[in-house]
Write a protein that holds these residues in place. Structure first.
Motif, PDB file in Angstrom:
ATOM      1  N   HIS A  43       0.879  -1.176   0.000  1.00 14.01           N
ATOM      2  CA  HIS A  43       0.000   0.000   0.000  1.00 14.01           C
ATOM      3  C   HIS A  43       0.914   1.222   0.000  1.00 14.01           C
ATOM      4  O   HIS A  43       1.641   1.470   0.960  1.00 14.01           O
ATOM      5  CB  HIS A  43      -0.915   0.016   1.222  1.00 14.01           C
ATOM      6  CG  HIS A  43      -1.896   1.148   1.216  1.00 14.01           C
ATOM      7  ND1 HIS A  43      -2.760   1.401   2.257  1.00 14.01           N
ATOM      8  CD2 HIS A  43      -2.150   2.128   0.293  1.00 14.01           C
ATOM      9  CE1 HIS A  43      -3.506   2.467   1.971  1.00 14.01           C
ATOM     10  NE2 HIS A  43      -3.137   2.921   0.789  1.00 14.01           N
ATOM     11  N   VAL A  44       0.887   1.966  -1.093  1.00 10.70           N
ATOM     12  CA  VAL A  44       1.772   3.118  -1.287  1.00 10.70           C
ATOM     13  C   VAL A  44       0.970   4.400  -1.121  1.00 10.70           C
ATOM     14  O   VAL A  44      -0.059   4.589  -1.778  1.00 10.70           O
ATOM     15  CB  VAL A  44       2.426   3.089  -2.694  1.00 10.70           C
ATOM     16  CG1 VAL A  44       3.412   4.241  -2.838  1.00 10.70           C
ATOM     17  CG2 VAL A  44       3.114   1.748  -2.932  1.00 10.70           C
ATOM     18  N   LEU A  45       1.450   5.277  -0.244  1.00 11.54           N
ATOM     19  CA  LEU A  45       0.799   6.570  -0.037  1.00 11.54           C
ATOM     20  C   LEU A  45       1.524   7.635  -0.843  1.00 11.54           C
ATOM     21  O   LEU A  45       2.677   7.957  -0.555  1.00 11.54           O
ATOM     22  CB  LEU A  45       0.801   6.952   1.441  1.00 11.54           C
ATOM     23  CG  LEU A  45       0.239   8.347   1.771  1.00 11.54           C
ATOM     24  CD1 LEU A  45      -1.218   8.467   1.333  1.00 11.54           C
ATOM     25  CD2 LEU A  45       0.393   8.662   3.256  1.00 11.54           C
ATOM     26  N   HIS A 102       2.069   8.604 -12.931  1.00 12.79           N
ATOM     27  CA  HIS A 102       2.949   7.759 -12.117  1.00 12.79           C
ATOM     28  C   HIS A 102       2.124   6.926 -11.139  1.00 12.79           C
ATOM     29  O   HIS A 102       2.353   5.719 -10.973  1.00 12.79           O
ATOM     30  CB  HIS A 102       3.941   8.628 -11.330  1.00 12.79           C
ATOM     31  CG  HIS A 102       5.229   8.855 -12.043  1.00 12.79           C
ATOM     32  ND1 HIS A 102       6.167   9.770 -11.610  1.00 12.79           N
ATOM     33  CD2 HIS A 102       5.763   8.301 -13.160  1.00 12.79           C
ATOM     34  CE1 HIS A 102       7.209   9.765 -12.427  1.00 12.79           C
ATOM     35  NE2 HIS A 102       6.982   8.877 -13.374  1.00 12.79           N
ATOM     36  N   ALA A 103       1.164   7.580 -10.490  1.00 11.86           N
ATOM     37  CA  ALA A 103       0.312   6.868  -9.523  1.00 11.86           C
ATOM     38  C   ALA A 103      -0.482   5.757 -10.203  1.00 11.86           C
ATOM     39  O   ALA A 103      -0.616   4.648  -9.656  1.00 11.86           O
ATOM     40  CB  ALA A 103      -0.620   7.861  -8.837  1.00 11.86           C
ATOM     41  N   GLN A 104      -1.013   6.028 -11.382  1.00  8.35           N
ATOM     42  CA  GLN A 104      -1.783   5.029 -12.112  1.00  8.35           C
ATOM     43  C   GLN A 104      -0.912   3.848 -12.515  1.00  8.35           C
ATOM     44  O   GLN A 104      -1.368   2.691 -12.510  1.00  8.35           O
ATOM     45  CB  GLN A 104      -2.426   5.669 -13.344  1.00  8.35           C
ATOM     46  CG  GLN A 104      -3.557   6.629 -13.009  1.00  8.35           C
ATOM     47  CD  GLN A 104      -4.041   7.423 -14.204  1.00  8.35           C
ATOM     48  OE1 GLN A 104      -3.467   7.362 -15.287  1.00  8.35           O
ATOM     49  NE2 GLN A 104      -5.104   8.186 -14.005  1.00  8.35           N
ATOM     50  N   ALA A 105       0.348   4.135 -12.848  1.00  5.93           N
ATOM     51  CA  ALA A 105       1.268   3.048 -13.202  1.00  5.93           C
ATOM     52  C   ALA A 105       1.532   2.159 -11.990  1.00  5.93           C
ATOM     53  O   ALA A 105       1.453   0.926 -12.075  1.00  5.93           O
ATOM     54  CB  ALA A 105       2.583   3.622 -13.733  1.00  5.93           C
ATOM     55  N   VAL A 120      -2.757   2.076  -4.153  1.00  5.80           N
ATOM     56  CA  VAL A 120      -2.262   3.446  -4.083  1.00  5.80           C
ATOM     57  C   VAL A 120      -3.325   4.362  -3.494  1.00  5.80           C
ATOM     58  O   VAL A 120      -4.487   4.327  -3.899  1.00  5.80           O
ATOM     59  CB  VAL A 120      -1.857   3.973  -5.480  1.00  5.80           C
ATOM     60  CG1 VAL A 120      -1.474   5.457  -5.419  1.00  5.80           C
ATOM     61  CG2 VAL A 120      -0.696   3.160  -6.046  1.00  5.80           C
ATOM     62  N   SER A 121      -2.914   5.169  -2.518  1.00  6.98           N
ATOM     63  CA  SER A 121      -3.749   6.244  -1.993  1.00  6.98           C
ATOM     64  C   SER A 121      -3.010   7.554  -2.218  1.00  6.98           C
ATOM     65  O   SER A 121      -1.780   7.609  -2.104  1.00  6.98           O
ATOM     66  CB  SER A 121      -4.024   6.058  -0.498  1.00  6.98           C
ATOM     67  OG  SER A 121      -4.759   4.881  -0.263  1.00  6.98           O
ATOM     68  N   GLU A 141       3.523   2.094 -18.599  1.00  7.78           N
ATOM     69  CA  GLU A 141       3.109   1.929 -17.204  1.00  7.78           C
ATOM     70  C   GLU A 141       3.811   0.738 -16.565  1.00  7.78           C
ATOM     71  O   GLU A 141       4.237   0.799 -15.410  1.00  7.78           O
ATOM     72  CB  GLU A 141       1.590   1.752 -17.124  1.00  7.78           C
ATOM     73  CG  GLU A 141       0.810   3.025 -17.423  1.00  7.78           C
ATOM     74  CD  GLU A 141      -0.684   2.847 -17.252  1.00  7.78           C
ATOM     75  OE1 GLU A 141      -1.177   1.696 -17.363  1.00  7.78           O
ATOM     76  OE2 GLU A 141      -1.373   3.851 -17.000  1.00  7.78           O
ATOM     77  N   GLN A 142       3.962  -0.337 -17.325  1.00  7.93           N
ATOM     78  CA  GLN A 142       4.621  -1.533 -16.806  1.00  7.93           C
ATOM     79  C   GLN A 142       6.076  -1.249 -16.464  1.00  7.93           C
ATOM     80  O   GLN A 142       6.565  -1.618 -15.386  1.00  7.93           O
ATOM     81  CB  GLN A 142       4.549  -2.662 -17.840  1.00  7.93           C
ATOM     82  CG  GLN A 142       5.195  -3.972 -17.393  1.00  7.93           C
ATOM     83  CD  GLN A 142       4.417  -4.662 -16.299  1.00  7.93           C
ATOM     84  OE1 GLN A 142       3.202  -4.755 -16.375  1.00  7.93           O
ATOM     85  NE2 GLN A 142       5.101  -5.137 -15.268  1.00  7.93           N
TER      86      GLN A 142
END
Length: 379
Positions: A7-9, A30-33, A40-41, A362-363
């Motif tokens: 879980h990345v903030l 970047h967040a979507q990737a 992701v939050s 994105e990958q």
């Protein structure tokens, strides 16, 4: 450990919001990737001149990302502003479930929140950085206090990830010491892809924020005016927020209104279509880091002419276009004519797209960040 979904903030100084819908869209990408591999939050705080209460919170799930935004009342008192930002951050943080790591976007001032989370919550953080103002002479405007706090933030980050080595050098010249790992911008290669149809009229496209000091839009229009004297058949699309403000200047230069089209800011999907329907993309900037639109042009199989500034040359294969010295209008005109007359050796559209997919998809970007997350958590 490499099997664990994290879980990345994301703590973001820039991020799209109702106040600035496209601000920091490169961070959103970047967040979507990262969200392709992890939860992701996002936390973002921004002043909203239209609200009357001190703080208004918004939580939405956008493209599988929990997006928490606090809109703050505009205040002139700096003490109250700091208080409101601190209170808003605390309120948003309560909305976020237990997370593993912080991904900070924009070192200062939001890095202060990252320091708090590291020192008091034992949550490590990495930094992504895009800010052109670290580059000289823009960096002269950075205050002593900001530099001092920024040094502490940088020192405490597990990794600092500028989008280019050029930006890393600029940051290090300001004594921002840390573990630097370049991670470039991301391109949606499913949206930006080649079209093999041929245009009837040679089409040149420019996309930017229309800031003349930054993008040298007037200089570019000078060159377009010079092209008209060459009596060649072409179209020029100028795309960006309030691009129409340059109409008066274009008329002053005597530009043919039938050859130039001013387009306001358009969605990403429309930008992709415009790039696919073009023969050449041109950027005449005075300074840059790593413009997403150049990579997006490559992904559409579109050659690029750009000034050789910032980190552009780091990801600019020789046969993908031409790099020129900034402000050199004659050279820009010459190179446009070379492309028009097909005098340049240019890679195929598919070769360009494959290059972008291997490095900026994105990958690819998610893999880069995932490796850094795991390294950070194993320290």
């Amino acid at each position: 450990m490499n099997q664990k979904k994290l879980h990345v903030l994301f703590i973001c100084g820039w991020y799209p919001s109702r106040v600035l819908p496209t601000n920091g869209d490169f961070i959103e990408r970047h967040a979507q990737a990262v969200a392709k591999q992890h939860k992701v939050s996002v936390i973002h705080l921004i002043t909203d001149k239209k609200i009357k209460k001190d703080i208004e919170l918004s939580t939405k799930v956008i493209n599988e990302i929990e997006t928490h935004i606090a809109y703050l009342k505009e205040v002139k008192n700096p003490i109250k502003k700091i208080y409101l930002f601190h209170k808003a951050f605390s309120l948003l943080l309560k909305k976020v479930s237990v997370f593993d790591i912080v991904h900070l976007n924009e070192l200062f001032p939001f890095g202060i929140f990252s320091l708090y989370l590291k020192w008091f919550k034992k949550k490590p953080f990495i930094i992504s950085e895009h800010w052109t103002a670290y580059k000289h002479p823009l960096s002269n405007k950075i205050s002593f206090i900001q530099k001092t706090i920024s040094k502490i933030i940088a020192k405490n980050a597990s990794f600092i990830c500028p989008v280019s080595n050029d930006l890393a050098s600029s940051m290090q010249s300001l004594d921002l010491k840390g573990n630097y790992k370049r991670v470039p911008n991301v391109v949606n290669t499913n949206l930006f892809f080649p079209d093999h149809k041929k245009n009837e009229i040679f089409t040149i496209t420019h996309v930017s924020n229309m800031n003349d000091k930054h993008k040298n839009v007037k200089g570019l229009l000078h060159v377009i005016a010079k092209l008209e004297v060459e009596n060649i058949d072409f179209k020029f699309n100028i795309i960006g927020k309030n691009s129409i403000k340059y109409l008066k200047y274009a008329n002053k230069l005597g530009l043919d209104s039938k050859k130039i089209k001013f387009m306001n800011q358009i969605p990403h999907t429309e930008i992709a279509k415009e790039l696919r329907n073009s023969n050449l993309f041109v950027l005449f900037s005075n300074y840059e880091n790593l413009p997403c639109v150049i990579l997006e042009s490559f992904s559409c199989g579109l050659p690029v002419i750009s000034t050789n500034v910032g980190g552009i040359s780091e990801y600019f294969p020789d046969n993908f276009g031409k790099l020129i010295i900034k402000n050199d209008e004659e050279k820009l005109k010459e190179e446009i004519l070379n492309f028009y007359n097909k005098k340049n050796n240019v890679a195929t559209k598919d070769e360009m797209h494959t290059y972008v997919k291997s490095l900026f998809s994105e990958q690819a970007i998610a893999n880069n960040f995932t490796n850094l997350y795991y390294k950070t958590l194993s320290i």
